[in-house]
Design an enzyme around this catalytic site. Structure first.
Site, PDB file in Angstrom:
ATOM      1  N   LYS A 182      81.471  59.323  40.412  1.00 22.86           N
ATOM      2  CA  LYS A 182      80.261  60.077  41.012  1.00 22.86           C
ATOM      3  C   LYS A 182      79.091  59.276  40.498  1.00 22.86           C
ATOM      4  CE  LYS A 182      77.169  62.718  39.697  1.00 22.86           C
ATOM      5  NZ  LYS A 182      76.205  62.437  40.571  1.00 22.86           N
ATOM      6  N   GLU A 257      77.693  56.825  27.137  1.00 23.81           N
ATOM      7  CA  GLU A 257      76.785  55.591  27.202  1.00 23.81           C
ATOM      8  C   GLU A 257      75.367  56.114  27.624  1.00 23.81           C
ATOM      9  OE1 GLU A 257      77.178  52.459  26.170  1.00 23.81           O
ATOM     10  OE2 GLU A 257      79.522  52.728  26.008  1.00 23.81           O
ATOM     11  N   CYS A 291      68.476  50.646  29.862  1.00 24.86           N
ATOM     12  CA  CYS A 291      68.767  51.353  28.632  1.00 24.86           C
ATOM     13  C   CYS A 291      68.473  50.542  27.539  1.00 24.86           C
ATOM     14  CB  CYS A 291      70.166  51.970  28.656  1.00 24.86           C
ATOM     15  SG  CYS A 291      71.229  50.383  28.951  1.00 24.86           S
ATOM     16  N   GLU A 392      62.588  57.762  25.080  1.00 26.81           N
ATOM     17  CA  GLU A 392      62.823  56.842  25.878  1.00 26.81           C
ATOM     18  C   GLU A 392      61.942  57.036  27.288  1.00 26.81           C
ATOM     19  OE1 GLU A 392      66.377  57.000  28.118  1.00 26.81           O
ATOM     20  OE2 GLU A 392      66.841  54.900  27.776  1.00 26.81           O
TER      21      GLU A 392
END
Ligand code: NAD
Length: 499
Positions: A182, A257, A291, A392
């Site tokens: 997905k 992750e 990331c 973040e």
């Protein structure tokens, strides 16, 4: 080569070896973030499609040949997929740039990485990991073997769509698993292209299935089910929490992750120009939508003013523009909605008292107004408690903190709930080694930043996730370990002696 129609036009759900429309008939427009135009309309799966995809993967695992296919045959499929990806390199890079906004140069790097990853896992699968164990009894043959973990759900984000999905599909295929992929609903096109190539390579029906849809629509069908053996997720920490919660209900294996807030520590003995260059690239590549972006600069007080001034000059010089334009050095943010989140962080920084050195605005070039562009932004004199330092932001925002002692630098580098990656720049090898071992991050770059390679593990400490991709651990995620004990000379054991 894939045609444009094959890349973008429905039907583009792939279930049990067939390209099908969504059962509910829904579609989604895919938008080019550089100019707001619709570049494709794809099928939008709902729960029923996701359930069908899991059922197809389950049947292919339980009753199909794939898990029992000799490893040499599976390797041949991986190598064929790598060759097909390589042959379609230009096409794939272009579609990735149109979909994500990243520059063509970055997209080529992604495609080349993906080709290497398929070849790496072909090579690693050939090496095998089974081993004989010495039990001390010559009559016993004791083996530890690796077997495919089963049906895997692979969920990927929008910033590296082709790359992140390939880091999952390649080892899953090598291990003999079946899967439902997905991609992010925001950027599904390169994954559709990848699955078309997997289909073309002749991978049997049901082994790889593809559904694209929002996580809210299909998430529970994919992750809250006893029919799945492993969920491998790359994305934000908040989504990771939901997925881990669903997995816990069924004791499903889960690999996560997640995000990062990655420190880049600069000492005064480091080479100045290469340090400025690395901090700039680490923070602003792909407009910070990475990331492992080094968006938290921790710089020695004695050089901080000079360093930040040099950085600001370079940041102002970055050419922001459409990814297909060879002059562009970085592209837009992935969507208007995402830019709004980044702008909210800039407002928080200003309100919190950080000093805006450069950026903090959309570019004023009239040609860029339809896209979701944002200027490279630097905040100096930041404090560790600020949200722009701890969260973040996933945009082109670099925060600057200053330190005076090594101990302070190490404490700041570890002052994060995340732990994905860190960089250290120093000319002192002993200090470099102390920091390499002292930083609680999954990757530590010394006098470099941002590099990875298929053979070395990738993943995070803390809230950056659970497990590792790439390297031997990236294959082990998709394997169960089984101990087989064979007694070649069975005899009465004599434990119970009274009857
Ligand atoms: P996201 O968490 O919003 O979405 C990621 C994927 O999860 C998408 O496919 C989305 O549709 C799906 N999803 C959302 N809700 C779901 C649910 N309830 N169940 C199942 N699936 C669901 O993340 P994003 O905004 O697409 O990506 C950005 C994030 O990804 C950042 O935090 C970034 O750091 C992280 N990321 C991490 C790595 C890494 O290697 N650690 C790499 C790339 C991106």
């Amino acid at each position: 080569m894939l045609t444009d129609d094959e890349l973008c036009c429905p039907p583009n759900l792939y279930i049990d070896g067939k390209w099908v429309n969504a059962l509910g008939g829904a579609t989604r427009d895919i938008v080019n973030p550089a100019d707001g135009t619709v570049i494709a309309t794809v099928d939008e799966a709902d729960r029923a499609d996701a359930v069908a995809a899991v059922a197809a993967a389950r049947a292919a695992f339980d009753t199909g040949d794939w898990p029992r296919t000799p490893v040499a045959e599976r390797i041949a499929y991986l190598l064929r997929i790598a060759d097909l990806l390589e042959a379609d390199r230009d096409h794939l890079a272009r579609i990735e740039t149109l979909d994500t906004g990243k520059t063509l140069r970055e997209s080529y790097i992604d495609v080349d990485d993906v080709v290497s990853v398929f070849r790496y896992y072909a090579h690693l699968a050939a090496a095998g990991a089974d081993r004989l164990v010495d039990t001390g009894d010559p009559a016993v043959i004791s083996r530890v073997v690796r077997e495919p973990v089963g049906v895997c759900v692979l969920v990927a984000p929008w910033n590296y769509p082709l790359l992140q999905m390939s880091w999952k599909i390649a080892p899953a295929l090598a291990a003999g698993c079946t899967m439902v992929a997905k991609p992010s609903e925001v950027t599904p096109l390169s994954t559709i292209a990848l699955v078309r190539l997997i289909d073309r390579a002749g991978v049997p029906p049901g082994v790889v299935n593809l559904v694209q849809s929002s996580g809210a629509t299909v998430g529970s069908a994919l992750t809250d089910t006893p029919d799945v053996d492993l969920i491998s997720f790359t994305g934000g920490a908040a989504t990771g929490e939901v997925i881990a919660g669903n997995a816990a209900k069924h004791i499903t294996r889960v690999a996560l992750e997640l995000g990062g807030k990655n420190p880049h520590i600069v000492f005064p003995d480091a080479d100045f120009d290469s340090a400025v260059d690395a901090v700039l690239t680490g923070a602003f590549l792909h407009s910070g939508q990475v990331c492992s972006a080094g968006t938290r600069l921790i710089v020695h007080e004695s050089m901080a003013d000079e360093f930040v001034a040099a950085l600001a000059v370079r940041a102002r010089g970055i050419t922001v523009g459409p990814g297909l334009d060879p002059a562009s050095e970085t592209g837009p943010l992935v969507s208007q909605a995402h830019r709004a989140k980044v702008e909210a962080y800039v407002a928080l920084g200003i309100a919190g008292g950080a000093r805006l050195v450069t950026g903090g605005a959309r570019p004023d070039d009239p040609a860029l107004q339809a896209g979701s562009f944002y200027l490279p932004t630097i905040f100096d004199h930041c404090q560790r408690s600020m949200r722009i330092v701890q969260e973040e932001t996933f945009g082109p925002i670099l925060t600057v903190e200053r330190f005076t002692t090594d101990a302070e630098a190490l404490a700041l580098g570890n002052d994060t709930a995340y732990g994905l990656a860190a960089g250290v720049r120093t000319a002192d090898p002993a200090r470099a080694e102390r920091f390499a071992r002292g930083l609680r991050h999954g990757t530590v770059w010394l006098n470099d930043f941002g590099y990875y390679t298929p053979a070395a593990e990738w993943g995070g400490f803390g809230r950056s996730g659970i497990g590792r991709e790439l390297g031997p651990s990236g294959l082990a995620e998709y394997q169960e370990t089984k101990h087989i004990w064979l007694n070649t000379a069975p005899a009465v054991g004599g434990w119970f002696t009274h009857n």
